[in-house]
Scaffold this active site. Structure first.
Site, short mmCIF file in Angstrom:
data_model
loop_
_atom_site.label_atom_id
_atom_site.label_comp_id
_atom_site.label_asym_id
_atom_site.label_seq_id
_atom_site.Cartn_x
_atom_site.Cartn_y
_atom_site.Cartn_z
N THR A 98 0.30 -8.23 0.52
CA THR A 98 -0.03 -7.87 -0.61
C THR A 98 -1.30 -6.89 -0.54
O THR A 98 -2.42 -7.74 0.21
CB THR A 98 0.11 -8.44 -2.23
OG1 THR A 98 -0.56 -9.41 -2.39
CG2 THR A 98 1.23 -8.54 -2.31
N GLY B 187 -0.88 -1.30 -10.14
CA GLY B 187 -1.56 -1.91 -9.31
C GLY B 187 -1.20 -1.91 -8.51
O GLY B 187 -1.60 -2.78 -7.03
N TYR C 178 3.18 -2.05 -2.57
CA TYR C 178 3.72 -3.22 -1.93
C TYR C 178 5.71 -2.26 -3.02
O TYR C 178 6.71 -2.67 -2.40
CB TYR C 178 3.51 -4.50 -3.07
CG TYR C 178 4.66 -5.07 -3.53
CD1 TYR C 178 3.92 -5.77 -1.94
CD2 TYR C 178 5.35 -5.56 -4.14
CE1 TYR C 178 5.16 -7.37 -2.05
CE2 TYR C 178 6.15 -6.96 -4.26
CZ TYR C 178 6.07 -7.56 -2.76
OH TYR C 178 6.28 -8.49 -2.83
N ILE D 253 8.08 -16.20 -7.55
CA ILE D 253 8.01 -17.39 -6.69
C ILE D 253 6.58 -18.24 -6.68
O ILE D 253 6.21 -17.61 -6.25
CB ILE D 253 8.89 -17.38 -5.67
CG1 ILE D 253 10.35 -15.99 -5.82
CG2 ILE D 253 9.09 -18.50 -4.95
CD1 ILE D 253 11.05 -16.79 -6.68
#
Ligand code: NDP
Length: 240
Positions: free
Chosen positions: A86, A143, A147, A180
């Site tokens: 990220t 944001g 990604y 996760i």
């Protein structure tokens, strides 16, 4: 020796759980990683699984790395494209480098690994590719334009490549994990994480093993009729 599986970003987090689960399933497993040698050494010591370092975003490095694995271990039957990074920020603050790096590694890595391994799978008439996408590629996330775009791209890539592999016995699927409990999520500030968990219907973060169980099914003989699909494992956070 069982069928050979390679898991990118396999030395920690979700990737490590996938490596250990596939090993338990009888696969001969090889992990790839990007740069954290210390974690990789500990991983190999603890699991007995060899770890190969290369940058999945580097096309030539992927081809050379997979050739090395093929010559040292054997031809690759299963690829799990798990490596991901990220570089978050709103569009206003995001640099072109942050955009490019996430696209290069998260999405480009899937292309590079498929270029290296898919032709051999087709020739041998059996293969499994599992691409780790994300809930944020399905639903978007503030944001994370880089990604979300890369992960959304993974889902399209999966459906297109599945059509090329189907007749040759190669399935191509994606898993879209929710949040996760790994290093990646540990980087999310605590107040933000609390708000995220409050929105997960099952009321907790997921576990890496819960993603690995999904990968295990998709790589199994029983999973042979599943191709071009995206399995959402997200505690009910995003349903459609
Ligand atoms: P981690 O940050 O814990 O681990 C990432 C792994 O990817 C590491 O092994 C790292 O290697 C490797 N990696 C990073 N860059 C490269 C590169 N250029 N080449 C090769 N390997 C690289 O991530 P997670 O386990 O949390 O996530 C795994 C995957 O699941 C990612 O694709 C992520 O986007 C996705 N995902 C995760 C979610 C979560 O909540 N955790 C939610 C949804 C999707 P090294 O150790 O050497 O740095």
């Amino acid at each position: 020796m069982g069928r050979i599986a390679i898991v990118t970003g396999g030395t920690r987090g979700i990737g490590r759980a996938i490596c250990e689960t596939l090993q338990n399933d009888g696969f001969t497993v090889v992990a790839n990683y990007g740069g954290n040698d210390e974690k990789a050494r500990a991983f190999t010591q603890e699991t007995g699984i060899p770890a190969y370092k290369w940058d999945v975003g580097d096309h030539e490095a992927c081809i050379a790395g997979c050739e090395k694995v093929a010559s040292e271990v054997g031809p690759v039957d299963v690829v799990v494209n798990n490596a991901g990074i990220t570089r978050d920020g709103t569009l206003q603050k995001m640099s072109f480098d942050d955009w490019n790096e996430v696209m290069r590694i998260n999405l480009g890595g899937c292309f590079n690994m498929a270029k290296a391994c898919f032709p051999g799978m087709r020739e041998r008439g059996w293969g499994r590719i599992v691409n780790i996408g994300s809930i944020n590629g399905q639903a978007g996330q503030y944001g994370q334009v880089n990604y979300a775009a890369a992960k959304s791209g993974i889902h399209g890539f999966t459906k297109a490549l599945a059509q090329e592999g189907a007749r040759a016995g190669v399935t191509v699927n994606a898993i879209a994990p929710g949040y996760i409990d790994t290093d990646m999520v540990a980087a999310v500030p605590e107040p933000v994480l609390e708000k995220i968990v409050a929105k997960i219907p099952v009321g907790r973060l997921g576990k890496a093993d819960e993603i690995a169980r999904g990968v295990s099914f998709l790589c199994s003989e029983d999973g042979g009729f599943v191709t071009g699909s995206t399995m959402s494992i997200n505690g009910g956070q995003h349903m459609y």
